[in-house]
Motif scaffolding. Structure first.
Motif, PDB file in Angstrom:
ATOM      1  N   PHE A 140       0.831  -1.206   0.000  1.00  0.00           N
ATOM      2  CA  PHE A 140       0.000   0.000   0.000  1.00  0.00           C
ATOM      3  C   PHE A 140       0.862   1.251   0.000  1.00  0.00           C
ATOM      4  N   THR A 141       0.692   2.086  -1.015  1.00  0.00           N
ATOM      5  CA  THR A 141       1.421   3.353  -1.098  1.00  0.00           C
ATOM      6  C   THR A 141       0.687   4.485  -0.406  1.00  0.00           C
ATOM      7  N   ASP A 142      -0.627   4.316  -0.198  1.00  0.00           N
ATOM      8  CA  ASP A 142      -1.457   5.372   0.374  1.00  0.00           C
ATOM      9  C   ASP A 142      -2.508   4.753   1.281  1.00  0.00           C
ATOM     10  N   VAL A 143      -2.756   5.403   2.420  1.00  0.00           N
ATOM     11  CA  VAL A 143      -3.809   4.932   3.317  1.00  0.00           C
ATOM     12  C   VAL A 143      -4.616   6.123   3.813  1.00  0.00           C
ATOM     13  N   ALA A 144      -5.929   5.913   3.922  1.00  0.00           N
ATOM     14  CA  ALA A 144      -6.812   6.885   4.569  1.00  0.00           C
ATOM     15  C   ALA A 144      -6.939   6.469   6.023  1.00  0.00           C
ATOM     16  N   LEU A 145      -6.489   7.335   6.914  1.00  0.00           N
ATOM     17  CA  LEU A 145      -6.375   6.993   8.331  1.00  0.00           C
ATOM     18  C   LEU A 145      -7.608   7.445   9.098  1.00  0.00           C
ATOM     19  N   GLN A 146      -8.263   6.497   9.747  1.00  0.00           N
ATOM     20  CA  GLN A 146      -9.479   6.788  10.501  1.00  0.00           C
ATOM     21  C   GLN A 146      -9.161   7.592  11.772  1.00  0.00           C
ATOM     22  N   PRO A 147     -10.109   8.402  12.232  1.00  0.00           N
ATOM     23  CA  PRO A 147      -9.885   9.240  13.421  1.00  0.00           C
ATOM     24  C   PRO A 147     -10.148   8.468  14.713  1.00  0.00           C
ATOM     25  N   THR A 148      -9.345   7.431  14.955  1.00  0.00           N
ATOM     26  CA  THR A 148      -9.605   6.529  16.074  1.00  0.00           C
ATOM     27  C   THR A 148      -8.597   6.651  17.209  1.00  0.00           C
ATOM     28  N   GLY A 149      -7.748   7.659  17.156  1.00  0.00           N
ATOM     29  CA  GLY A 149      -6.754   7.833  18.219  1.00  0.00           C
ATOM     30  C   GLY A 149      -7.362   8.473  19.458  1.00  0.00           C
ATOM     31  N   ASN A 150      -6.497   8.843  20.372  1.00  0.00           N
ATOM     32  CA  ASN A 150      -6.912   9.547  21.578  1.00  0.00           C
ATOM     33  C   ASN A 150      -5.937  10.694  21.812  1.00  0.00           C
ATOM     34  N   PRO A 151      -6.287  11.929  21.477  1.00  0.00           N
ATOM     35  CA  PRO A 151      -7.641  12.374  21.149  1.00  0.00           C
ATOM     36  C   PRO A 151      -8.065  11.997  19.733  1.00  0.00           C
ATOM     37  N   ILE A 152      -9.374  11.939  19.535  1.00  0.00           N
ATOM     38  CA  ILE A 152      -9.931  11.706  18.209  1.00  0.00           C
ATOM     39  C   ILE A 152      -9.607  12.901  17.322  1.00  0.00           C
ATOM     40  N   ALA A 153      -9.283  12.622  16.074  1.00  0.00           N
ATOM     41  CA  ALA A 153      -8.886  13.691  15.147  1.00  0.00           C
ATOM     42  C   ALA A 153     -10.113  14.466  14.688  1.00  0.00           C
ATOM     43  N   ASP A 154     -10.475  15.490  15.455  1.00  0.00           N
ATOM     44  CA  ASP A 154     -11.647  16.301  15.106  1.00  0.00           C
ATOM     45  C   ASP A 154     -11.324  17.785  15.000  1.00  0.00           C
ATOM     46  N   LYS A 155     -10.020  18.110  14.976  1.00  0.00           N
ATOM     47  CA  LYS A 155      -9.591  19.505  14.878  1.00  0.00           C
ATOM     48  C   LYS A 155      -8.427  19.631  13.901  1.00  0.00           C
ATOM     49  N   GLN A 156      -8.193  20.865  13.473  1.00  0.00           N
ATOM     50  CA  GLN A 156      -7.116  21.158  12.532  1.00  0.00           C
ATOM     51  C   GLN A 156      -5.765  20.673  13.049  1.00  0.00           C
ATOM     52  N   ALA A 157      -5.487  20.890  14.316  1.00  0.00           N
ATOM     53  CA  ALA A 157      -4.186  20.504  14.887  1.00  0.00           C
ATOM     54  C   ALA A 157      -4.010  18.989  14.884  1.00  0.00           C
ATOM     55  N   ASP A 158      -5.093  18.247  15.075  1.00  0.00           N
ATOM     56  CA  ASP A 158      -5.006  16.784  15.083  1.00  0.00           C
ATOM     57  C   ASP A 158      -4.632  16.252  13.703  1.00  0.00           C
ATOM     58  N   ILE A 159      -5.220  16.836  12.683  1.00  0.00           N
ATOM     59  CA  ILE A 159      -4.910  16.422  11.307  1.00  0.00           C
ATOM     60  C   ILE A 159      -3.471  16.795  10.969  1.00  0.00           C
ATOM     61  N   ALA A 160      -3.065  17.993  11.353  1.00  0.00           N
ATOM     62  CA  ALA A 160      -1.698  18.439  11.072  1.00  0.00           C
ATOM     63  C   ALA A 160      -0.681  17.524  11.747  1.00  0.00           C
ATOM     64  N   PHE A 161      -0.966  17.065  12.963  1.00  0.00           N
ATOM     65  CA  PHE A 161      -0.064  16.145  13.664  1.00  0.00           C
ATOM     66  C   PHE A 161       0.133  14.867  12.851  1.00  0.00           C
ATOM     67  N   LEU A 162      -0.961  14.283  12.364  1.00  0.00           N
ATOM     68  CA  LEU A 162      -0.867  13.024  11.626  1.00  0.00           C
ATOM     69  C   LEU A 162      -0.106  13.210  10.307  1.00  0.00           C
ATOM     70  N   VAL A 163      -0.373  14.308   9.626  1.00  0.00           N
ATOM     71  CA  VAL A 163       0.318  14.579   8.361  1.00  0.00           C
ATOM     72  C   VAL A 163       1.808  14.778   8.603  1.00  0.00           C
ATOM     73  N   ASN A 164       2.148  15.615   9.571  1.00  0.00           N
ATOM     74  CA  ASN A 164       3.559  15.929   9.822  1.00  0.00           C
ATOM     75  C   ASN A 164       4.330  14.738  10.377  1.00  0.00           C
ATOM     76  N   LYS A 165       3.681  13.936  11.214  1.00  0.00           N
ATOM     77  CA  LYS A 165       4.358  12.779  11.821  1.00  0.00           C
ATOM     78  C   LYS A 165       4.694  11.718  10.777  1.00  0.00           C
ATOM     79  N   SER A 166       3.982  11.721   9.667  1.00  0.00           N
ATOM     80  CA  SER A 166       4.158  10.669   8.653  1.00  0.00           C
ATOM     81  C   SER A 166       4.815  11.172   7.367  1.00  0.00           C
ATOM     82  N   LEU A 167       5.349  12.388   7.383  1.00  0.00           N
ATOM     83  CA  LEU A 167       5.894  12.999   6.162  1.00  0.00           C
ATOM     84  C   LEU A 167       7.000  12.177   5.518  1.00  0.00           C
ATOM     85  N   HIS A 168       7.808  11.495   6.318  1.00  0.00           N
ATOM     86  CA  HIS A 168       8.984  10.816   5.782  1.00  0.00           C
ATOM     87  C   HIS A 168       8.757   9.326   5.543  1.00  0.00           C
ATOM     88  N   ALA A 169       7.543   8.858   5.730  1.00  0.00           N
ATOM     89  CA  ALA A 169       7.229   7.449   5.469  1.00  0.00           C
ATOM     90  C   ALA A 169       7.025   7.233   3.973  1.00  0.00           C
TER      91      ALA A 169
END
Length: 417
Positions: free
Chosen positions: A87-116
């Motif tokens: 898999f080259t691409d995955v859509a990541l569900q908002p199942t973490g803690n905290p749940i990804a329901d804000k701009q900062a939560d999405i930015a964290f996931l994007v930035n944390k995975s930039l080099h994968a």
């Protein structure tokens, strides 16, 4: 990284090299040349047994643990498993803690995975904390990289919220995901309501729970317009309802999970909680209808619905165990036991257009985003094949046909050892 993939069979219906065995030169992440007997001239050579290459596979429903549940899975390991599973691409569900329901939560996931090597495309929660009460910050999350909005495996009881969301996201071409299950009809059910549930003495979930909610959601879509995706359908009637909605011109798409194409509720006789999934496994008539829906184009996407669950929450009495199975490592090999290769590749790549991602084709000058696999490998899935941190795979001891080697994506090559 400059590479030449030697003697690779291309599986890409839009490529002029479809089904041809060729050499592919990649320089700086771009396909430089495609042909036969190309000279390596300083390029690193990749030669693998019966190598086949397609456009990179996209998984439309993936749950990992981070943030908050790193004991289940981390982003780093989860994406590495995804890469080694093709898999080259995955859509990541908002199942973490905290749940990804804000701009900062999405930015964290994007930035944390930039080099994968495998790219993360976050799904933002549709409602705050996925509680189904108030709409979350959809537009802000879109601007941070969210590709869709939905509450994972939670069905909205408040129809007005779905109505408003479908209307609101049209201003920025957003996609709403509506998991469809009437919770009142589901009640305390844990398996499909039918002969097996009666024999086992387990509370059942009728197909009606899914189908009634799909009818409601499709009526809302017809009223509001917009784009609606219905994930992981599991019944014959659901397939028919969506087929009819498409014929009416509604902008609706749907997916099916690999495990619903492979298993029926007959596997539940030993009360093995690895088979406890949402929606539940259904009888053979439903499984066959799902396969037909894939083949006739009603079902747009196949997803692994990868959902790692730690042993403390999975290895319990069936009623108490959490729903979910891991699915990355087994997806391709399992699918080839029930579907043709070309169909599998199409259903593993079609989601990119639905979720608004850039599409590629294997031709000279294009960005190189490849899944690498051997469609003829025959093997049995065992514990050693589970690379995920959690081991809750429903596919143990399953016979497989075909195996992923890995991917080339974002200028990175990741191969399974």
């Amino acid at each position: 990284m400059n590479l030449i993939f030697k003697n690779a069979v291309i599986i890409d219906a839009n490529s002029p090299f479809n089904k041809q065995a060729v050499d592919i030169k990649v320089e700086g992440g771009i396909i430089k040349n495609i042909g036969t007997n190309l000279e390596a001239d300083g390029f690193d050579v990749i030669e693998l047994d019966n190598l086949h290459i397609s456009n990179g596979w996209f998984d439309s429903s993936v749950s990992l643990g981070e943030p908050g549940y790193e004991d289940r899975e981390t982003l780093a390991n989860g994406l590495n498993v995804a890469a080694k599973s093709g898999f080259t691409d995955v859509a990541l569900q908002p199942t973490g803690n905290p749940i990804a329901d804000k701009q900062a939560d999405i930015a964290f996931l994007v930035n944390k995975s930039l080099h994968a090597a495998t790219a993360v495309h976050p799904i933002g929660a549709l409602t705050k904390n996925s509680e189904g009460k108030d709409i979350a910050e959809l537009y802000d999350m879109k601007n941070s990289g969210a590709v869709a909005f939905g509450d994972y495996n939670k069905s909205l009881s408040d129809a007005a919220i779905l109505k408003i969301a479908l209307q609101y996201v049209q201003d920025f071409d957003g996609l709403v995901i509506a998991y469809s299950q009437d919770d009142k009809i589901k009640g305390k059910g844990v398996v499909h309501e039918g002969e097996v549930s009666t024999k086992l003495g387990l509370k059942g979930i009728p197909t009606l729970a899914e189908e009634l909610q799909i009818v409601r959601n499709l009526y809302l879509l017809e009223y509001t317009g917009g784009k609606l995706h219905i994930p992981t359908i599991s019944t014959a009637k659901s397939v028919q309802l969506i087929k009819e909605a498409k014929a009416k011109g509604l902008n609706v798409t749907c997916s099916v999970a690999v495990h619903h194409l492979i298993f029926t509720d007959d596997v539940l006789t030993d009360f093995d909680s690895r088979y406890k999934v949402a929606p539940p496994l259904r009888p053979e008539t439903e499984r066959q209808a799902l396969i037909t829906g894939v083949l006739d184009g009603t079902i747009d996407i196949i997803t692994s619905d990868h959902n790692p669950i730690d042993i403390e929450n999975k290895k319990l009495e069936f009623d108490l165990a959490k729903d979910g199975t891991t699915g990355f490592e087994s997806a391709f090999g399992a699918l080839q036991t029930v579907l043709p290769l070309e169909v599998i590749v199409e259903k593993l790549t079609a989601g990119k257009a639905i979720f608004g991602l850039a599409e590629t084709t294997i031709t000279e000058g294009a960005v190189a985003s490849f899944s690498l696999f051997n469609p003829n490998a025959e093997w049995v899935f065992t514990k050693k094949d589970i690379l995920s941190k959690s081991k809750n795979s429903a596919f143990l001891k399953q016979e497989m046909k075909g195996r992923a080697y890995g991917i080339y994506n974002r200028g990175k090559l990741v191969l399974r050892s």
